[in-house]
Design an enzyme around this catalytic site. Sequence first.
Site, PDB file in Angstrom:
ATOM      1  N   TYR A   1      37.621  26.211  -9.572  1.00  0.00           N
ATOM      2  CA  TYR A   1      37.465  25.106 -10.517  1.00  0.00           C
ATOM      3  C   TYR A   1      37.945  25.550 -11.882  1.00  0.00           C
ATOM      4  O   TYR A   1      37.478  26.565 -12.409  1.00  0.00           O
ATOM      5  CB  TYR A   1      35.982  24.725 -10.553  1.00  0.00           C
ATOM      6  CG  TYR A   1      35.650  23.515 -11.391  1.00  0.00           C
ATOM      7  CD1 TYR A   1      36.354  22.327 -11.236  1.00  0.00           C
ATOM      8  CD2 TYR A   1      34.605  23.561 -12.315  1.00  0.00           C
ATOM      9  CE1 TYR A   1      36.037  21.220 -11.997  1.00  0.00           C
ATOM     10  CE2 TYR A   1      34.275  22.456 -13.069  1.00  0.00           C
ATOM     11  CZ  TYR A   1      34.997  21.277 -12.907  1.00  0.00           C
ATOM     12  OH  TYR A   1      34.672  20.175 -13.651  1.00  0.00           O
TER      13      TYR A   1
ATOM     14  N   GLY B   1       8.770  -3.600  12.477  1.00  0.00           N
ATOM     15  CA  GLY B   1       9.632  -2.610  11.835  1.00  0.00           C
ATOM     16  C   GLY B   1       8.920  -1.386  11.308  1.00  0.00           C
ATOM     17  O   GLY B   1       9.559  -0.409  10.921  1.00  0.00           O
TER      18      GLY B   1
ATOM     19  N   ARG C   1      44.299  44.878 -12.270  1.00  0.00           N
ATOM     20  CA  ARG C   1      43.162  45.349 -13.052  1.00  0.00           C
ATOM     21  C   ARG C   1      43.665  46.430 -13.994  1.00  0.00           C
ATOM     22  O   ARG C   1      44.753  46.976 -13.803  1.00  0.00           O
ATOM     23  CB  ARG C   1      42.081  45.915 -12.126  1.00  0.00           C
ATOM     24  CG  ARG C   1      42.555  47.122 -11.347  1.00  0.00           C
ATOM     25  CD  ARG C   1      41.544  47.599 -10.319  1.00  0.00           C
ATOM     26  NE  ARG C   1      41.979  48.852  -9.761  1.00  0.00           N
ATOM     27  CZ  ARG C   1      41.712  49.242  -8.528  1.00  0.00           C
ATOM     28  NH1 ARG C   1      41.033  48.453  -7.714  1.00  0.00           N
ATOM     29  NH2 ARG C   1      42.121  50.415  -8.102  1.00  0.00           N
TER      30      ARG C   1
ATOM     31  N   GLY D   1       3.553 -15.273   7.421  1.00  0.00           N
ATOM     32  CA  GLY D   1       2.921 -15.014   8.705  1.00  0.00           C
ATOM     33  C   GLY D   1       3.894 -14.550   9.784  1.00  0.00           C
ATOM     34  O   GLY D   1       5.087 -14.847   9.738  1.00  0.00           O
TER      35      GLY D   1
ATOM     36  N   ARG E   1       0.808  -1.229   0.000  1.00  0.00           N
ATOM     37  CA  ARG E   1       0.000   0.000   0.000  1.00  0.00           C
ATOM     38  C   ARG E   1       0.840   1.278   0.000  1.00  0.00           C
ATOM     39  O   ARG E   1       0.317   2.371  -0.203  1.00  0.00           O
ATOM     40  CB  ARG E   1      -0.954   0.005   1.201  1.00  0.00           C
ATOM     41  CG  ARG E   1      -2.224  -0.788   0.948  1.00  0.00           C
ATOM     42  CD  ARG E   1      -3.160  -0.735   2.131  1.00  0.00           C
ATOM     43  NE  ARG E   1      -2.710  -1.597   3.210  1.00  0.00           N
ATOM     44  CZ  ARG E   1      -3.120  -1.486   4.476  1.00  0.00           C
ATOM     45  NH1 ARG E   1      -3.974  -0.537   4.809  1.00  0.00           N
ATOM     46  NH2 ARG E   1      -2.673  -2.305   5.410  1.00  0.00           N
TER      47      ARG E   1
ATOM     48  N   ALA F   1      32.750  42.587  -0.753  1.00  0.00           N
ATOM     49  CA  ALA F   1      31.519  42.226  -1.453  1.00  0.00           C
ATOM     50  C   ALA F   1      31.817  41.730  -2.860  1.00  0.00           C
ATOM     51  O   ALA F   1      32.650  42.285  -3.565  1.00  0.00           O
ATOM     52  CB  ALA F   1      30.589  43.431  -1.517  1.00  0.00           C
TER      53      ALA F   1
HETATM   54  C1  UD1 Z   1      -0.718  -8.476  13.260  1.00  0.00           C
HETATM   55  C2  UD1 Z   1      -1.408  -9.340  14.298  1.00  0.00           C
HETATM   56  C3  UD1 Z   1      -2.666  -8.629  14.750  1.00  0.00           C
HETATM   57  C4  UD1 Z   1      -2.370  -7.265  15.282  1.00  0.00           C
HETATM   58  C5  UD1 Z   1      -1.584  -6.471  14.248  1.00  0.00           C
HETATM   59  C6  UD1 Z   1      -1.103  -5.185  14.855  1.00  0.00           C
HETATM   60  C7  UD1 Z   1      -0.835 -11.552  13.620  1.00  0.00           C
HETATM   61  C8  UD1 Z   1      -1.320 -12.823  13.002  1.00  0.00           C
HETATM   62  N1  UD1 Z   1      -1.707 -10.595  13.699  1.00  0.00           N
HETATM   63  O1  UD1 Z   1      -1.568  -8.320  12.158  1.00  0.00           O
HETATM   64  O2  UD1 Z   1      -3.305  -9.393  15.765  1.00  0.00           O
HETATM   65  O3  UD1 Z   1      -3.541  -6.578  15.608  1.00  0.00           O
HETATM   66  O4  UD1 Z   1      -0.425  -7.203  13.825  1.00  0.00           O
HETATM   67  O5  UD1 Z   1      -0.567  -4.385  13.858  1.00  0.00           O
HETATM   68  O6  UD1 Z   1       0.314 -11.488  14.055  1.00  0.00           O
HETATM   69  N2  UD1 Z   1       5.639  -9.670   8.986  1.00  0.00           N
HETATM   70  C9  UD1 Z   1       6.717 -10.477   8.716  1.00  0.00           C
HETATM   71  N3  UD1 Z   1       6.527 -11.635   8.024  1.00  0.00           N
HETATM   72  C10 UD1 Z   1       5.299 -12.034   7.635  1.00  0.00           C
HETATM   73  C11 UD1 Z   1       4.190 -11.209   7.930  1.00  0.00           C
HETATM   74  C12 UD1 Z   1       4.381 -10.044   8.625  1.00  0.00           C
HETATM   75  O7  UD1 Z   1       7.849 -10.132   9.051  1.00  0.00           O
HETATM   76  O8  UD1 Z   1       5.193 -13.104   7.032  1.00  0.00           O
HETATM   77  C13 UD1 Z   1       5.845  -8.421   9.703  1.00  0.00           C
HETATM   78  C14 UD1 Z   1       5.431  -7.239   8.883  1.00  0.00           C
HETATM   79  O9  UD1 Z   1       6.533  -6.747   8.148  1.00  0.00           O
HETATM   80  C15 UD1 Z   1       4.994  -6.260   9.951  1.00  0.00           C
HETATM   81  C16 UD1 Z   1       4.497  -7.146  11.064  1.00  0.00           C
HETATM   82  O10 UD1 Z   1       5.037  -8.417  10.832  1.00  0.00           O
HETATM   83  O11 UD1 Z   1       6.071  -5.495  10.426  1.00  0.00           O
HETATM   84  C17 UD1 Z   1       2.982  -7.219  11.134  1.00  0.00           C
HETATM   85  O12 UD1 Z   1       2.478  -7.675   9.915  1.00  0.00           O
HETATM   86  P1  UD1 Z   1       1.065  -7.196   9.381  1.00  0.00           P
HETATM   87  O13 UD1 Z   1       0.722  -8.011   8.186  1.00  0.00           O
HETATM   88  O14 UD1 Z   1       1.035  -5.748   9.301  1.00  0.00           O
HETATM   89  O15 UD1 Z   1       0.135  -7.563  10.618  1.00  0.00           O
HETATM   90  P2  UD1 Z   1      -1.078  -8.529  10.632  1.00  0.00           P
HETATM   91  O16 UD1 Z   1      -0.619  -9.940  10.446  1.00  0.00           O
HETATM   92  O17 UD1 Z   1      -2.117  -8.023   9.732  1.00  0.00           O
END
Ligand code: UD1
Length: 511
Positions: free
Chosen positions: A404, A109, A457, A84, A19, A397
Amino acid sequence: MTSHHPAAVIILAAGQGTRMKSSIPKVLHRIGGRSLLGHAMYAARQASPQHLAVVVRHERERVAAHVAELDQSAIVADQDEVPGTGRACECGLAALPDGLTGTVLVTMGDVPLLAGETLRELTRVHEERGSAVTLLSAVVDDAGSYGRVVRDADGELAEIMEFKDAVRRREAGDPDYSHVVDIREFNAGIYAFDVEVLRRALEQVGQANEQGEKYLTDVIKIAREEGRAVVAHPVTDLMQTEGVNDKVQLAALGKELNRRVVEQHMRDGVIVVDPATTWVDADVSIGQDTVVRPGTQILGATTIGAEATIGPDTTVSDCEIGDGASVVRTQAEHALIGPRATVGPFSYLRPGTVLGEGGKIGGFVETKNADIGPGAKVPHLTYCGDATIGEGANIGAGTIFANYDGVAKHHTTVGRHSFVGSDSVLVAPVEIADGAYVAAGSTIEGRVEPGQIGVARARQRNVDGWVARRRAGTRTAEAAQAAQEASTGDDGGEGIPESANVPDDTTTQES
Ligand code: UD1
Ligand code: CA
């Protein structure tokens, strides 16, 4: 009071951030002079963990390089193709030393306003209660797409259910879960875990959910079923849990961060005339009673002493500015401005500019790689590049340091208490010694020795009677005639005067 230091902090930063609509990885976007990930790493370090790991995958090389640049001792952990937050966390754990015990914090992050202090409090609450999991939660009117905090009949944390899964349960008519979508308490995604519980529970987490992801949040239910204490710890400062998903949120959190930074400076004794138009990066330091005027940006690793004046309408970036200095309507980067020195208005200080104590860089002056000594002045309309200017020297002034030659840059030296007349060009490499002068309008290519004046000059010649001959009948001719009649005697004669026109005083403008 015992201090609680986690064994590790794992920062999740493997996600895509589609996004943002950007060619820059999401966590590398910047607010307050640091990347989003830089803010997360800064907060993590403030919790004093033994280890810091950042989990990466999307744009792996760029993000990993950035981590290394910020913190040599941070561990970069690679997430594999299993999606995840749970998998990300597992990959983070795998990169940490074996046999780690105690508390592991997990943060994200892309949540830049989370304070180190909050992580310290989370660690303390978690360890004092001896919990297996402590997560930060908050209550809002509409928890949107956040994971919902599901509590049991006693009000204890039971599990976290992701929004999409809660919707599916309701659509399926599951009576035990039909209310979950409407829960107003959400999981902020910031946790403290007992590392052994976390490791074991993650082995049991599957991907049988709406998103097909391995959820970190599933650890809570598993830990609780094992009879371990799991706690949702409320945060009141909601901005600390806000993530950045698009450029609207990037700007909003950037503005809020700035508001906090500027407010802290005011509490520490800085006078900020207009906080709304003052932008100060997170790593800036400013001394007491320094006045920051409207429309000013103080960026990067800038440090400013006490009782200085900065602004209005000034941008300083990675500068060091001394006590009592004044920097007005100026753009400056990588410059060192000494105590009580004055800069501006309308000055442009480029990298390598050093202005000594009490020195002056005035209006419409551009400097670069210029070491300007204490009390030396470059007051008006000058380009000064690759130069050393001695203490107390004065540059007239319109002087140009011609550094260069079209191929290479060369150096110019102007000695102590020397004086360069207005509208001179100093053609580098060249040296004006200590205690020397350059006559106004000179183009200097050779060394001027101490005590000398360099004059380079064309001589002036006055042609008598020229106006009468060539501009007869004009007002100028009338004025000349009137002036000649008024003067006693007529000493006019034709021809070129004999005397050389070496000035006894150069026509340098005084400031
Ligand atoms: C997650 C939580 C949710 C919470 C929300 C808060 C889970 C399953 N859900 O949501 O309960 O309310 O955060 O913001 O954990 N990331 C990885 N690897 C991945 C997926 C995500 O490193 O495979 C990192 C993303 O870069 C980000 C963070 O994890 O920094 C959260 O990921 P995002 O997808 O924003 O959160 P949700 O899973 O939607
Ligand atoms: Ca997700």
